[in-house]
Every structure is written in structure tokens, then in C-alpha cells.
Design an enzyme around this catalytic site. Structure first.
Site, PDB file in Angstrom:
ATOM      1  N   ASP A 246       0.705   7.009   2.973  1.00 37.99           N
ATOM      2  CA  ASP A 246       1.157   6.835   1.592  1.00 37.99           C
ATOM      3  C   ASP A 246       1.531   5.357   1.383  1.00 37.99           C
ATOM      4  O   ASP A 246       2.181   4.750   2.238  1.00 37.99           O
ATOM      5  CB  ASP A 246       2.368   7.727   1.309  1.00 37.99           C
ATOM      6  CG  ASP A 246       2.781   7.671  -0.158  1.00 37.99           C
ATOM      7  OD1 ASP A 246       2.255   8.473  -0.940  1.00 37.99           O
ATOM      8  OD2 ASP A 246       3.625   6.825  -0.505  1.00 37.99           O
ATOM      9  N   ASN A 254       2.305  -0.321  -9.998  1.00 35.39           N
ATOM     10  CA  ASN A 254       1.580  -0.007 -11.233  1.00 35.39           C
ATOM     11  C   ASN A 254       2.384  -0.398 -12.462  1.00 35.39           C
ATOM     12  O   ASN A 254       1.833  -0.912 -13.448  1.00 35.39           O
ATOM     13  CB  ASN A 254       1.248   1.486 -11.295  1.00 35.39           C
ATOM     14  CG  ASN A 254       0.001   1.844 -10.503  1.00 35.39           C
ATOM     15  OD1 ASN A 254      -0.891   1.010 -10.347  1.00 35.39           O
ATOM     16  ND2 ASN A 254      -0.061   3.059 -10.000  1.00 35.39           N
ATOM     17  N   ASP A 263      -5.129  -0.225  -8.660  1.00 38.04           N
ATOM     18  CA  ASP A 263      -6.439   0.251  -8.187  1.00 38.04           C
ATOM     19  C   ASP A 263      -7.025  -0.702  -7.150  1.00 38.04           C
ATOM     20  O   ASP A 263      -7.633  -0.259  -6.159  1.00 38.04           O
ATOM     21  CB  ASP A 263      -7.401   0.384  -9.370  1.00 38.04           C
ATOM     22  CG  ASP A 263      -7.037   1.541 -10.286  1.00 38.04           C
ATOM     23  OD1 ASP A 263      -6.217   2.384  -9.877  1.00 38.04           O
ATOM     24  OD2 ASP A 263      -7.572   1.584 -11.421  1.00 38.04           O
ATOM     25  N   GLU A 289      -1.844   7.891  -4.397  1.00 40.67           N
ATOM     26  CA  GLU A 289      -1.921   6.802  -3.410  1.00 40.67           C
ATOM     27  C   GLU A 289      -1.894   7.343  -1.985  1.00 40.67           C
ATOM     28  O   GLU A 289      -1.654   6.597  -1.033  1.00 40.67           O
ATOM     29  CB  GLU A 289      -0.756   5.824  -3.616  1.00 40.67           C
ATOM     30  CG  GLU A 289       0.613   6.364  -3.272  1.00 40.67           C
ATOM     31  CD  GLU A 289       1.263   7.136  -4.401  1.00 40.67           C
ATOM     32  OE1 GLU A 289       2.489   7.300  -4.343  1.00 40.67           O
ATOM     33  OE2 GLU A 289       0.554   7.567  -5.336  1.00 40.67           O
TER      34      GLU A 289
END
Length: 376
Positions: A246, A254, A263, A289
Site C-alpha cells: 500500500d 492526490n 496516477d 493504491e
């Protein structure tokens, strides 16, 4: 002797006409199947294009070339159909573009109608004019369409073959000869069209298959596929362990840097994991993620691999990762191994992040779960 030669020529012409019609029929059926499966307008249009070209070839077989007027009419129809076929080939490789009417439809219509008009005026002038229009259009395709084609060589050979067939068609019309050479060149042109079409069909089918099993952003296996792979590996006794990965503070990334940056980072991490796990297992995007690695070819202790992945991500990207590891033991189900790796990951994230936790260590220290829960 001469009659035997004529009969041989007629027989050869029938064989070539049959071959052309067979190719066009196969292309039409292929397009129809593709349209039935995906409903895309390009495939529906290709069915009509190939049907028109097939009708043209059948008419060409019925009305043999015996004088200039017939030559002009058939040359116009064949030219129109072939231009439409090239339009279909272009759209087949560029399905998101609108139909280029000015580039293909209009010239095809003009070239098809001109011989009919000049049939009542001057057949020779109409034939020459049609030939010039064909060559101009072929030149336009060569300079402007060819660079946009993925398989440009096949497209170029097809164009040249058709242009040569048009010239041979006109010469045979003026000399009132058999249309063996022109038909042979036309068969060659349609054959390369068939190769273009068939190659694109394979690309599309491969792309659809990959899209159904892979994640569009990272190119890794998607969640459904990686879960199915885990079950398959357990059944075949091929699963050695699971890494659950993770990205730390991904939501904050973000929120502060934007989803585009998120991304980009996710793809970087996915590439690092995939590179480090090459020949060692399968990698999938489990969700958001989170990445899941199914280890199939690793030593007994895989924490060293997990540590190497964690270190590479820390050095090569702007983020860190937390990793949970669970070794597979006989009798465990796939979901159990994944859940245990998830528990180890949860521990890693709640004890400081940017670290690797082995699920076996949780069993050795049962009070660890209590200490973690008190920190949350």
C-alpha cells in the site's frame, strides 16, 4: 491453338475473380461478426463497404472487358469500391475519428459516377479522367494517410497494387485484351487489404482480452484476475506467499498534487514492483493504491524481497510504501493467505509506515494487535 489460349485466359480470369470475391466475402463476414460482438459503427460500415466491393467484383465477372465503355464503367465501380475499402482500413485503425467524407466518400462517388456520365459523351476521355482521379487519390493516400497507418508497408503495397491495376485495366480496355493482369494486381491489392484487416482483428481481440484481465492504468492484473490467479495457484500447489503493498499517504498526495500526479506515482510504484518481482510471481492492482504480489518462485524467507521493493520505491519515487507478507502453508485457502497479508499490512501502516511486516511475527507476538488498536 489460339482458341485454347483464349480459353485458358478465360479460365484464369474466372479463378482470379473467384479469389477476389472469396476474399471480400470473408472480410464482410469478419466485419459482421465484429459488429455483432461490439456494435461499433466502423464494423457495421465495413460490412457495407465489402458488400459493395463484392457486388462490383461480381459485375466485373459478368461484364467482361471487351471495349472501352465497359472498361470505363467497371474501372469506375472497382475504383470506388477500393477507395471505400481503404477508408474502412483507415477507420479500422482509427476508430475514434469521424468518417472522413472529403477524403474518401466524395472521391469514391465521383470516380464511380464519371464513367457513367462519359459513357454517353466520350468513353475514352471518361476512362482517362477516371484513371487520373484514381492516381491522384492514391497519391493523396500515400502522402497523408500512409504515415498514420500502423502497418504502413502493407498499406503502401496495397495502394501501389491498385494503382498498377488501374493502369493495366485502362491499357487492356484500349487494346480490347483480357483483364488477367489488372485482375491479378487487383487480387494482390485486396489480399494485402485482407492481411491488414485480419491483423487489426487480432490486435483488437488481443486488446479486448487484455482489458478484461488487466488494469488500464498500471497494466498489472486487475483485482478479479489476481484473486482468480491466487485460487488457481493454491489448487496447483504453486503459491509460496503473498505480498500486500500500500502506498503511504496516497490520499494526501492526490489532494495536494492532484490525481494526475497520483496516477504517475502509482504507475512508477507498479513498474518497480513488477520489475523486482519478474520471474518471482504475479503482480496485480488489488484496489486504489493497493498492489498484490503472488509469489511463486522465491526463497523460504521473502521478507528480503519485500525490503528491496520498499527500498527501491523510497529511493526512486516521492512516496514510500508499507508491505505485509504472509507465507503460504499447506491447507490454507487463497483468501486466507491474502487476508493474513492484509493484516500484516495493517500492522505496518499503524506502526510507522514505510516498513515490512511478516504475518508470522504477529503470531509470535499476540499482544501486538492490542498495542496497534490502542494507537488507532
Amino acid at each position: 491453338m489460339k482458341s485454347n489460349v483464349v480459353k485458358d485466359d478465360e479460365r484464369m480470369e474466372v479463378i482470379i475473380d473467384t479469389a477476389i470475391c472469396t476474399l471480400l466475402f470473408v472480410l464482410a463476414i469478419q466485419s459482421w461478426i465484429m459488429h455483432q460482438r461490439w456494435g461499433h459503427y466502423v464494423y457495421k460500415m465495413l460490412v457495407k463497404v465489402y458488400a459493395y466491393a463484392l457486388l462490383t467484383s461480381l459485375l466485373n465477372g459478368i461484364f467482361q472487358v471487351n471495349h472501352i465503355a465497359n472498361t470505363g464503367i467497371m474501372l469506375g465501380l472497382v475504383a470506388g469500391s477500393f477507395i471505400l475499402v481503404h477508408m474502412g482500413m483507415y477507420l479500422f485503425y482509427h476508430t475514434k475519428e469521424a468518417v472522413p467524407v472529403k477524403t474518401y466518400i466524395a472521391p469514391a462517388a465521383v470516380i464511380s459516377l464519371l464513367p457513367l456520365i462519359f459513357y454517353f459523351v466520350n468513353s475514352s476521355v471518361g476512362l482517362v479522367l477516371v484513371l487520373l482521379l484514381i492516381l491522384v487519390h492514391a497519391s493523396y493516400c500515400f502522402y497523408y494517410v500512409l504515415p498514420k497507418m500502423i502497418n504502413s508497408r502493407l498499406y503502401a503495397v496495397s495502394l501501389f497494387s491498385f494503382a498498377a491495376a488501374a493502369v493495366a485495366f485502362m491499357i487492356e480496355g484500349f487494346s480490347e485484351g483480357r483483364a488477367i493482369i489488372s485482375q491479378s494486381l487487383l487480387l494482390l491489392a485486396y489480399f494485402f487489404c485482407f492481411l491488414l484487416h485480419f491483423g487489426r482483428v487480432l490486435d483488437v481481440l488481443q486488446g479486448v482480452t487484455m482489458n478484461s484481465i488487466s488494469d488500464g492504468l498500471t497494466g498489472l492484473y486487475n483485482a478479479g484476475t489476481i484473486r482468480a490467479k491466487s485460487v488457481e495457484l493454491v489448487e496447483k500447489d504453486g503459491l509460496k506467499g503473498v505480498l500486500f503493498i500500500d502506498i503511504d499517504h496516497f490520499k494526501n498526495l492526490n489532494d495536494t498534487s492532484g490525481h494526475a500526479e497520483g496516477d504517475k506515482v502509482l504507475k512508477q510504484v507498479a513498474k518497480i514492483v513488477q520489475t523486482e518481482c519478474r520471474d518471482k510471481g504475479m503482480v496485480g492492482r488489488y484496489g486504489g493504491e493497493e498492489l498484490l504480489v503472488l509469489l511463486t518462485n522465491v526463497p523460504e524467507d521473502s521478507t528480503s524481497l519485500a525490503e528491496r521493493i520498499r527500498s527501491c520505491v523510497e529511493k526512486q519515487t516521492i512516496v514510500t510504501i508499507s508491505v505485509g507478507y504472509c507465507k503460504y502453508t499447506e491447507g490454507m485457502e487463497a483468501s486466507e493467505v491474502i487476508n493474513n497479508a492484509d493484516k500484516a499490512l495493517y500492522t505496518a501502516k499503524n506502526t510507522g509506515r514505510n516498513r515490512v511486516v511478516n504475518f508470522m511475527n504477529l503470531d509470535e507476538d499476540p499482544d501486538l494487535a492490542v498495542r496497534i488498536s490502542s494507537q488507532v
